[in-house]
Design an enzyme around this catalytic site. Structure first.
Site, PDB file in Angstrom:
ATOM      1  N   ASN A   1       0.794  -1.434   0.439  1.00 31.86           N
ATOM      2  CA  ASN A   1       0.150  -0.163  -0.101  1.00 31.86           C
ATOM      3  C   ASN A   1       0.783   0.902  -0.029  1.00 31.86           C
ATOM      4  OD1 ASN A   1      -1.929   1.780   0.862  1.00 31.86           O
ATOM      5  ND2 ASN A   1      -2.467   1.183   2.221  1.00 31.86           N
TER       6      ASN A   1
ATOM      7  N   LYS B   1       0.075   4.343  -0.704  1.00 31.04           N
ATOM      8  CA  LYS B   1      -0.259   5.263   0.576  1.00 31.04           C
ATOM      9  C   LYS B   1      -0.357   6.332  -0.764  1.00 31.04           C
ATOM     10  CE  LYS B   1       0.290   3.132   5.095  1.00 31.04           C
ATOM     11  NZ  LYS B   1       0.372   3.932   6.146  1.00 31.04           N
TER      12      LYS B   1
ATOM     13  N   HIS C   1      -9.102   2.140   4.373  1.00 36.64           N
ATOM     14  CA  HIS C   1      -8.163   1.771   4.993  1.00 36.64           C
ATOM     15  C   HIS C   1      -8.036   3.020   6.780  1.00 36.64           C
ATOM     16  CE1 HIS C   1      -4.050   2.752   6.239  1.00 36.64           C
ATOM     17  NE2 HIS C   1      -3.177   1.416   5.686  1.00 36.64           N
TER      18      HIS C   1
ATOM     19  N   GLU D   1      -6.796   5.360   7.337  1.00 38.01           N
ATOM     20  CA  GLU D   1      -6.539   6.563   7.012  1.00 38.01           C
ATOM     21  C   GLU D   1      -7.269   7.007   6.436  1.00 38.01           C
ATOM     22  OE1 GLU D   1      -2.332   5.387   5.010  1.00 38.01           O
ATOM     23  OE2 GLU D   1      -1.678   5.012   7.237  1.00 38.01           O
TER      24      GLU D   1
ATOM     25  N   GLU E   1      -5.480  -4.556  10.310  1.00 38.08           N
ATOM     26  CA  GLU E   1      -4.490  -4.134  10.945  1.00 38.08           C
ATOM     27  C   GLU E   1      -4.672  -3.238  12.190  1.00 38.08           C
ATOM     28  OE1 GLU E   1      -2.419  -2.855   6.988  1.00 38.08           O
ATOM     29  OE2 GLU E   1      -4.414  -1.311   6.966  1.00 38.08           O
TER      30      GLU E   1
ATOM     31  N   GLY F   1       2.545   2.042  10.971  1.00 38.00           N
ATOM     32  CA  GLY F   1       3.672   3.124  10.510  1.00 38.00           C
ATOM     33  C   GLY F   1       4.653   3.514  11.932  1.00 38.00           C
TER      34      GLY F   1
ATOM     35  N   SER G   1       3.290  -2.385   9.885  1.00 38.46           N
ATOM     36  CA  SER G   1       5.001  -2.792  10.611  1.00 38.46           C
ATOM     37  C   SER G   1       6.012  -3.619   9.929  1.00 38.46           C
ATOM     38  CB  SER G   1       4.812  -2.077  12.009  1.00 38.46           C
ATOM     39  OG  SER G   1       4.360  -0.998  12.199  1.00 38.46           O
TER      40      SER G   1
HETATM   41  C1  PEP Z   1      -1.116   0.146   5.843  1.00 38.74           C
HETATM   42  O1  PEP Z   1      -1.075   1.142   5.686  1.00 38.74           O
HETATM   43  O2  PEP Z   1      -1.780  -0.935   5.449  1.00 38.74           O
HETATM   44  C2  PEP Z   1       0.630  -0.328   6.894  1.00 38.74           C
HETATM   45  C3  PEP Z   1       0.341  -1.569   7.266  1.00 38.74           C
HETATM   46  O3  PEP Z   1       1.265   0.216   7.011  1.00 38.74           O
HETATM   47  P1  PEP Z   1       2.916   0.059   7.812  1.00 38.74           P
HETATM   48  O4  PEP Z   1       3.385  -1.189   7.101  1.00 38.74           O
HETATM   49  O5  PEP Z   1       3.360   1.314   7.421  1.00 38.74           O
HETATM   50  O6  PEP Z   1       2.579   0.047   8.938  1.00 38.74           O
END
Ligand code: PEP
Length: 250
Positions: free
Chosen positions: A9, A11, A94, A96, A166, A172, A212
């Protein structure tokens, strides 16, 4: 057997030129990939990436899709627009989008129905915030996101759906849920799907972990019984890191 799926992803990162560069670096590194490999990229990169991935196993994904066919929805992108470019997967809901753009389980549900109607494969994100987790509300939150987000979705629809679990506190932040914890929570989502849509649907549904994930923890996470892949944010922006996750078995 559920085929693992690793999806990046991106973003709001990478211009079209940068995207071409990243795919050029990634292609040789994921040549022998065992899992399904997807890159979900900004709308402005879709065209360039659709060309850049030609001749590779990498599949194209978008980061959202409108719930309507067309019309007065300034700033939105329709499923037909995505399909014409060769988009196969689309991220929906998502955290966000939920946090900054007012997405709700209802809007997630509307986008999900539209994606299915148009033959796009949805990657639907669910997950609890840190406060919800600390208040022991994880199961309650996930249940609402699944029941409301997947309202009116049929058992047959699930054949093309992927869920991404998630935990918002792990996105992040560098904090990863322990493999056991992620496995347990994903097991809860799976049992909820089994209870609501049938044992077979739950058994066959692919559920990713996201938060992460990186080359150093991918193997441990992917070894878990309930985890069928990863949705990767930060680590998807570097070819070596993303490939390190894709090739977690090596
Ligand atoms: C995401 O935004 O879907 C995500 C898992 O981000 P990160 O891997 O940076 O934690």
């Amino acid at each position: 057997m559920r085929k693992p799926i690793i999806a990046g992803n991106w973003k709001m990162n990478k211009t079209a030129k940068e995207a071409e560069q990243l795919i050029a670096e990634l292609k040789p590194l994921v040549k022998g990939a065992k899992p399904e490999v997807v890159v979900c990229v900004p709308y402005t990169d879709l065209w360039a990436v659709s060309k850049a991935i030609e001749g590779s196993k990498i599949k194209l994904g978008a980061e959202n899709v409108a719930w309507a066919d067309s019309g007065a929805f300034t700033g939105e992108i329709s499923a037909d627009m995505l399909k014409e470019i060769g988009v196969e997967y689309v991220i929906i809901g998502h955290s966000e989008r939920r946090q900054y753009f007012g997405e709700t389980d209802e809007s997630v549900n509307a986008r999900l129905k539209q994606a299915l109607k148009k033959g796009l494969k949805p990657i639907v994100c669910v997950g609890e915030t840190l406060t919800e987790r600390e208040k022991n509300k994880t199961k309650r939150v996930l249940k609402k996101q699944v029941i409301d987000g997947f309202k009116d979705i049929t058992a047959e629809d699930f054949a093309s759906i992927v869920i991404a679990y998630e935990p918002v506190w792990a996105i992040g932040t560098g904090k990863t849920a322990t493999a056991e914890d992620a496995n347990k929570t994903i097991g809860f989502i799976r049992s909820l799907v089994k209870k609501t849509w049938g044992a077979q649907v739950g058994k066959e549904l692919r559920i990713q972990y996201g938060g992460s994930m990186k080359p150093s923890n991918a193997k441990e996470l992917m070894a878990m019984r309930n985890i069928d892949g990863g949705l990767i944010g930060g680590a998807a922006l570097k070819a070596e890191d993303f490939a390190g996750i894709v090739n977690y078995k090596k």
